[in-house]
Scaffold this motif. Structure first.
Motif, short mmCIF file in Angstrom:
data_model
loop_
_atom_site.label_atom_id
_atom_site.label_comp_id
_atom_site.label_asym_id
_atom_site.label_seq_id
_atom_site.Cartn_x
_atom_site.Cartn_y
_atom_site.Cartn_z
N PRO A 54 -30.33 11.22 -14.87
CA PRO A 54 -30.05 10.97 -16.29
C PRO A 54 -29.09 12.02 -16.85
O PRO A 54 -29.05 13.17 -16.39
N ALA A 56 -27.47 13.32 -20.79
CA ALA A 56 -27.44 13.18 -22.24
C ALA A 56 -26.92 14.48 -22.84
O ALA A 56 -26.68 15.46 -22.14
N SER A 140 -27.24 11.75 -28.03
CA SER A 140 -28.10 11.19 -26.97
C SER A 140 -29.09 12.26 -26.51
O SER A 140 -28.72 13.43 -26.39
N ILE A 142 -32.54 13.02 -23.82
CA ILE A 142 -33.52 12.67 -22.80
C ILE A 142 -34.89 13.10 -23.33
O ILE A 142 -35.09 14.27 -23.67
N ARG A 165 -29.47 7.96 -29.42
CA ARG A 165 -29.92 7.18 -28.26
C ARG A 165 -30.92 8.03 -27.48
O ARG A 165 -30.59 9.12 -27.02
N ILE A 167 -33.31 8.47 -24.23
CA ILE A 167 -33.47 8.04 -22.84
C ILE A 167 -34.85 8.49 -22.37
O ILE A 167 -35.09 9.69 -22.22
N TYR A 169 -37.82 9.67 -20.19
CA TYR A 169 -38.03 10.26 -18.87
C TYR A 169 -39.53 10.52 -18.74
O TYR A 169 -40.02 11.61 -19.04
#
Length: 210
Positions: A54, A56, A140, A142, A165, A167, A169
């Motif tokens: 990932p 970000a 963004s 995580i 955004r 993400i 995890y």
């Protein structure tokens, strides 16, 4: 006159039975919907997996166990994000304490780790995280937390911060059927998370805070 009274009592009895029957059906329907939703929720958290490699702007981890923090620090070391916020840290816990427990370098924590002490719950995590994001202009993030905690955490953050955004995890917690049999308390934890998740997504019209 007695006949009229008898008919009235009979009508009242039929209405009462109808109301009780309707109430019973509503309870059964609500219970079925709850169990069905819980099954979907369980399936989701049992199968959700972290993305490969990932990337970000930054990383946020919600406290609740050092396994979460360890994973977030590893992501930071790998360059998955330029900075890490550890949200909801006990005021008595210092950044140096966390650094030692995660076996991290002084340089890493000095340059790239922020410790948030304000949050007391997941709602507080979302507020603390949103403030941190706005202050640094990130787009963004995580998000690191346990798999069973991820749906509610995402709902809180997306409700608080519409422009970022996130993400997910998830840090895996074993929620397999065999583990549920071995550890019944885990069933209660999952059910409680599901109820709290429902309250979060419906908070605007329930008025509840979790």
């Amino acid at each position: 006159m007695e006949q009229g009274a008898s008919e009235s009592r009979s009508l009242g009895s039929r209405v009462a039975r109808h109301i009780l029957r309707l109430f019973f059906y509503l309870i059964i329907t609500a219970l079925a919907l709850f169990i069905g939703g819980l099954a979907i929720f369980y399936q989701h958290i049992a199968t959700i997996a972290p993305p490969d490699n990932p990337k970000a702007d930054a990383i946020v981890v919600l406290t609740g166990g050092y396994q979460r923090i360890d994973q977030a620090v590893q992501l930071l070391r790998k360059g998955a994000g330029e900075r890490l916020l550890i949200s909801g840290v006990n005021p008595a816990t210092t950044g140096n304490h966390i650094r030692v427990l995660t076996r991290s370098s002084d340089d890493l924590f000095a340059c790239c780790v922020d410790i948030g002490h304000d949050a007391m719950d997941t709602t507080g995590n979302a507020t603390e995280t949103a403030r941190w994001i706005r202050g640094r202009g990130y787009k963004s993030i995580i998000l690191v937390t346990n798999n069973y905690h991820m749906p509610r955490s995402l709902a809180e953050l997306e409700r608080t911060d519409h422009g970022t955004r996130f993400i997910p995890y998830p840090v895996p917690t074993d929620v397999s059927p065999s583990e549920l049999v071995r550890n019944p308390l885990l069933i209660r934890t999952i059910a409680a998370e599901y109820v709290k998740f429902l309250l979060v997504v419906s908070r605007d019209w329930t008025g509840f805070s979790v």
